[in-house]
Design a protein around this motif. Structure first.
Motif, PDB file in Angstrom:
ATOM      1  N   LEU A 248      26.345 -62.398  35.925  1.00 37.71           N
ATOM      2  CA  LEU A 248      26.937 -61.800  34.723  1.00 37.71           C
ATOM      3  C   LEU A 248      27.851 -62.781  33.992  1.00 37.71           C
ATOM      4  O   LEU A 248      28.878 -62.400  33.440  1.00 37.71           O
ATOM      5  CB  LEU A 248      27.717 -60.528  35.084  1.00 37.71           C
ATOM      6  N   ALA A 249      27.471 -64.053  33.993  1.00 41.25           N
ATOM      7  CA  ALA A 249      28.296 -65.082  33.363  1.00 41.25           C
ATOM      8  C   ALA A 249      27.853 -65.396  31.940  1.00 41.25           C
ATOM      9  O   ALA A 249      28.478 -66.218  31.269  1.00 41.25           O
ATOM     10  CB  ALA A 249      28.256 -66.360  34.198  1.00 41.25           C
ATOM     11  N   ASP A 250      26.771 -64.762  31.476  1.00 40.79           N
ATOM     12  CA  ASP A 250      26.232 -65.057  30.148  1.00 40.79           C
ATOM     13  C   ASP A 250      25.622 -63.778  29.586  1.00 40.79           C
ATOM     14  O   ASP A 250      25.643 -62.718  30.221  1.00 40.79           O
ATOM     15  CB  ASP A 250      25.177 -66.168  30.263  1.00 40.79           C
ATOM     16  N   TRP A 251      25.072 -63.906  28.385  1.00 38.13           N
ATOM     17  CA  TRP A 251      24.436 -62.759  27.736  1.00 38.13           C
ATOM     18  C   TRP A 251      23.215 -62.292  28.522  1.00 38.13           C
ATOM     19  O   TRP A 251      22.479 -63.094  29.105  1.00 38.13           O
ATOM     20  CB  TRP A 251      23.998 -63.138  26.328  1.00 38.13           C
ATOM     21  N   LEU A 252      22.987 -60.971  28.506  1.00 40.06           N
ATOM     22  CA  LEU A 252      21.761 -60.359  29.003  1.00 40.06           C
ATOM     23  C   LEU A 252      21.084 -59.649  27.838  1.00 40.06           C
ATOM     24  O   LEU A 252      21.761 -59.069  26.978  1.00 40.06           O
ATOM     25  CB  LEU A 252      22.054 -59.340  30.105  1.00 40.06           C
ATOM     26  N   LEU A 253      19.757 -59.673  27.805  1.00 41.71           N
ATOM     27  CA  LEU A 253      19.021 -58.916  26.793  1.00 41.71           C
ATOM     28  C   LEU A 253      18.636 -57.567  27.382  1.00 41.71           C
ATOM     29  O   LEU A 253      17.969 -57.513  28.422  1.00 41.71           O
ATOM     30  CB  LEU A 253      17.776 -59.667  26.342  1.00 41.71           C
ATOM     31  N   TYR A 254      19.059 -56.489  26.721  1.00 38.45           N
ATOM     32  CA  TYR A 254      18.743 -55.129  27.154  1.00 38.45           C
ATOM     33  C   TYR A 254      17.684 -54.579  26.206  1.00 38.45           C
ATOM     34  O   TYR A 254      17.976 -54.213  25.070  1.00 38.45           O
ATOM     35  CB  TYR A 254      20.010 -54.272  27.109  1.00 38.45           C
ATOM     36  N   THR A 255      16.439 -54.566  26.650  1.00 35.56           N
ATOM     37  CA  THR A 255      15.349 -54.015  25.839  1.00 35.56           C
ATOM     38  C   THR A 255      15.177 -52.546  26.197  1.00 35.56           C
ATOM     39  O   THR A 255      15.209 -52.178  27.378  1.00 35.56           O
ATOM     40  CB  THR A 255      14.035 -54.768  26.073  1.00 35.56           C
ATOM     41  N   GLN A 256      14.994 -51.705  25.198  1.00 36.36           N
ATOM     42  CA  GLN A 256      14.929 -50.258  25.414  1.00 36.36           C
ATOM     43  C   GLN A 256      13.820 -49.644  24.569  1.00 36.36           C
ATOM     44  O   GLN A 256      13.572 -50.081  23.445  1.00 36.36           O
ATOM     45  CB  GLN A 256      16.271 -49.604  25.038  1.00 36.36           C
ATOM     46  N   ASP A 257      13.184 -48.611  25.116  1.00 35.07           N
ATOM     47  CA  ASP A 257      12.241 -47.817  24.325  1.00 35.07           C
ATOM     48  C   ASP A 257      12.240 -46.386  24.838  1.00 35.07           C
ATOM     49  O   ASP A 257      12.522 -46.137  26.015  1.00 35.07           O
ATOM     50  CB  ASP A 257      10.828 -48.406  24.378  1.00 35.07           C
ATOM     51  N   SER A 258      11.954 -45.475  23.936  1.00 35.70           N
ATOM     52  CA  SER A 258      11.927 -44.055  24.293  1.00 35.70           C
ATOM     53  C   SER A 258      10.506 -43.538  24.125  1.00 35.70           C
ATOM     54  O   SER A 258      10.055 -43.298  23.004  1.00 35.70           O
ATOM     55  CB  SER A 258      12.889 -43.260  23.401  1.00 35.70           C
ATOM     56  N   PRO A 259       9.759 -43.371  25.217  1.00 36.48           N
ATOM     57  CA  PRO A 259       8.360 -42.951  25.100  1.00 36.48           C
ATOM     58  C   PRO A 259       8.186 -41.485  24.733  1.00 36.48           C
ATOM     59  O   PRO A 259       7.112 -41.097  24.276  1.00 36.48           O
ATOM     60  CB  PRO A 259       7.786 -43.232  26.494  1.00 36.48           C
ATOM     61  N   SER A 260       9.238 -40.665  24.910  1.00 37.46           N
ATOM     62  CA  SER A 260       9.051 -39.233  24.673  1.00 37.46           C
ATOM     63  C   SER A 260      10.377 -38.523  24.436  1.00 37.46           C
ATOM     64  O   SER A 260      11.399 -38.892  25.021  1.00 37.46           O
ATOM     65  CB  SER A 260       8.358 -38.574  25.877  1.00 37.46           C
ATOM     66  N   ALA A 261      10.338 -37.528  23.562  1.00 34.82           N
ATOM     67  CA  ALA A 261      11.420 -36.550  23.429  1.00 34.82           C
ATOM     68  C   ALA A 261      10.762 -35.192  23.257  1.00 34.82           C
ATOM     69  O   ALA A 261       9.870 -35.029  22.410  1.00 34.82           O
ATOM     70  CB  ALA A 261      12.317 -36.868  22.235  1.00 34.82           C
ATOM     71  N   SER A 262      11.172 -34.227  24.067  1.00 33.61           N
ATOM     72  CA  SER A 262      10.623 -32.871  23.983  1.00 33.61           C
ATOM     73  C   SER A 262      11.510 -31.958  24.804  1.00 33.61           C
ATOM     74  O   SER A 262      12.244 -32.406  25.689  1.00 33.61           O
ATOM     75  CB  SER A 262       9.181 -32.811  24.513  1.00 33.61           C
ATOM     76  N   GLY A 263      11.460 -30.657  24.500  1.00 33.64           N
ATOM     77  CA  GLY A 263      12.201 -29.692  25.297  1.00 33.64           C
ATOM     78  C   GLY A 263      13.704 -29.926  25.287  1.00 33.64           C
ATOM     79  O   GLY A 263      14.367 -29.657  26.286  1.00 33.64           O
ATOM     80  N   ALA A 264      14.242 -30.466  24.179  1.00 33.98           N
ATOM     81  CA  ALA A 264      15.669 -30.782  24.043  1.00 33.98           C
ATOM     82  C   ALA A 264      16.102 -31.908  24.975  1.00 33.98           C
ATOM     83  O   ALA A 264      17.275 -32.052  25.292  1.00 33.98           O
ATOM     84  CB  ALA A 264      16.546 -29.547  24.272  1.00 33.98           C
ATOM     85  N   ARG A 265      15.133 -32.752  25.406  1.00 35.19           N
ATOM     86  CA  ARG A 265      15.438 -33.898  26.268  1.00 35.19           C
ATOM     87  C   ARG A 265      14.774 -35.144  25.689  1.00 35.19           C
ATOM     88  O   ARG A 265      13.660 -35.083  25.169  1.00 35.19           O
ATOM     89  CB  ARG A 265      14.930 -33.674  27.695  1.00 35.19           C
ATOM     90  N   GLY A 266      15.477 -36.277  25.819  1.00 32.59           N
ATOM     91  CA  GLY A 266      14.913 -37.555  25.430  1.00 32.59           C
ATOM     92  C   GLY A 266      14.893 -38.487  26.624  1.00 32.59           C
ATOM     93  O   GLY A 266      15.849 -38.546  27.401  1.00 32.59           O
ATOM     94  N   MET A 267      13.777 -39.214  26.766  1.00 30.28           N
ATOM     95  CA  MET A 267      13.633 -40.123  27.900  1.00 30.28           C
ATOM     96  C   MET A 267      13.617 -41.554  27.369  1.00 30.28           C
ATOM     97  O   MET A 267      12.942 -41.856  26.387  1.00 30.28           O
ATOM     98  CB  MET A 267      12.344 -39.812  28.665  1.00 30.28           C
ATOM     99  N   THR A 268      14.371 -42.449  28.019  1.00 29.13           N
ATOM    100  CA  THR A 268      14.461 -43.838  27.592  1.00 29.13           C
ATOM    101  C   THR A 268      14.309 -44.761  28.794  1.00 29.13           C
ATOM    102  O   THR A 268      14.807 -44.465  29.883  1.00 29.13           O
ATOM    103  CB  THR A 268      15.809 -44.124  26.900  1.00 29.13           C
ATOM    104  N   ARG A 269      13.594 -45.875  28.556  1.00 29.69           N
ATOM    105  CA  ARG A 269      13.432 -46.901  29.582  1.00 29.69           C
ATOM    106  C   ARG A 269      14.132 -48.176  29.120  1.00 29.69           C
ATOM    107  O   ARG A 269      14.229 -48.449  27.924  1.00 29.69           O
ATOM    108  CB  ARG A 269      11.946 -47.199  29.811  1.00 29.69           C
TER     109      ARG A 269
END
Length: 295
Positions: A248-269
């Motif tokens: 943790l001494a430098d920048w990290l790239l955090y890539t994210q995507d949300s494949p689905s949202a339904s039923g008042a819930r959202g899922m993210t990877r």
């Protein structure tokens, strides 16, 4: 003669202090929350503190490789959180621990974590996306100066305070636009101060920052943000796999995507890469994203 004032802790020093749990008894720990003006405890803090509790109940040659957790009730930042560790199993290579976080006599959170000795094996990973380096992107100070006045008050409050983690989003569009955008994000993240050179602390800090910005990504496709007063948002669960250690001494790239949202819930990877492109960790989270009843 008056005594000199003790210097205030930096945000990073405060985080490390927050993660240094008090041992009450064997398998029993207590943690506190910093006063940051929030009505509930940040989920990443509870994940990280629970992981610290679990790590203190395993042999030092066993390192966390995965955790799975559930948020049950909002944490109260005004009182301590008690973490009770159950030693589920100790095998030749793996160990399993379960942690329950308790406030007001009720469970607010649970975590199961698996630990493993160092082993050699097959090795592959997906490549890191080709994105601009953090030096080419707008920093938080520039963002505050140029764009903060145009954003809703909750966003100004969130970005305006000192934090232990700094962000540089590759795109700022979703912060200033109501446009419906693709549910994906690339965000450079780094700690704002040094992290001790030991793997348990590094894993806990990584778990802490892994809960940041994830839930928001599931709302991009709807032109909304978790800061919107019309949206009720809260983390429901959080899973994380630690592939390779990082200092943790430098920048990290955090890539994210949300494949689905339904039923008042959202899922993210999410995937966390170091600057060289090494995949450090993978994350998955489902959260409540509900329009408030009066809307």
């Amino acid at each position: 003669m008056s005594q000199p004032e003790t210097p205030a802790r930096t945000a990073m020093e405060q985080l490390l202090h927050t993660l240094d749990l008090e041992k009450l008894e064997e398998n029993l720990f207590r943690g506190t929350s910093p006063d940051v003006g929030w009505q509930r405890v940040f989920g990443g803090q509870v994940i990280a503190q629970a992981l610290v509790a679990a790590q203190r109940c395993v042999a030092p040659d066993r390192h966390v490789h995965s955790l799975h957790s559930y948020f049950m009730r909002p944490g109260d930042p005004a009182i301590p959180i008690v973490y009770q560790v159950e030693r589920i199993r100790d095998g030749a290579s793996f160990a399993t621990r379960r942690v329950v976080a308790i406030q007001h006599g009720k469970a607010i959170f649970s975590l199961s974590a698996s630990f493993q000795i160092e082993e050699e094996g097959f090795d592959h990973q997906l490549d890191m996306p080709d994105v601009p380096q953090p030096e080419a992107l707008m920093g938080e100070a520039q963002f505050r100066e140029l764009l903060l006045d145009q954003t809703p008050e909750p966003v100004r409050r969130y970005w305006g305070r000192d934090r232990p983690v700094e962000f540089k989003p590759v795109s700022m569009d979703h912060y200033v636009s109501k446009e419906k955008l693709a549910p994906q994000a690339n965000i450079w993240v780094r700690t704002t101060g040094p992290v001790p050179d030991d793997r348990p602390t590094q894993a806990a800090v990584l778990a802490y920052l892994s809960d940041m910005t994830l839930l928001d990504t599931s709302l991009y496709a709807h032109g909304l943000s978790i800061f919107e007063p019309t949206v009720q948002a809260a983390s429901l669960d959080h899973a994380m796999w630690f592939h390779r250690p990082t200092r943790l001494a430098d920048w990290l790239l955090y890539t994210q995507d949300s494949p689905s949202a339904s039923g008042a819930r959202g899922m993210t990877r999410g995937s966390l890469y170091d600057r060289s492109g090494t995949l450090i960790a993978s994350v998955a989270q489902e959260g409540l994203i509900r329009k408030r009843a009066n809307e």
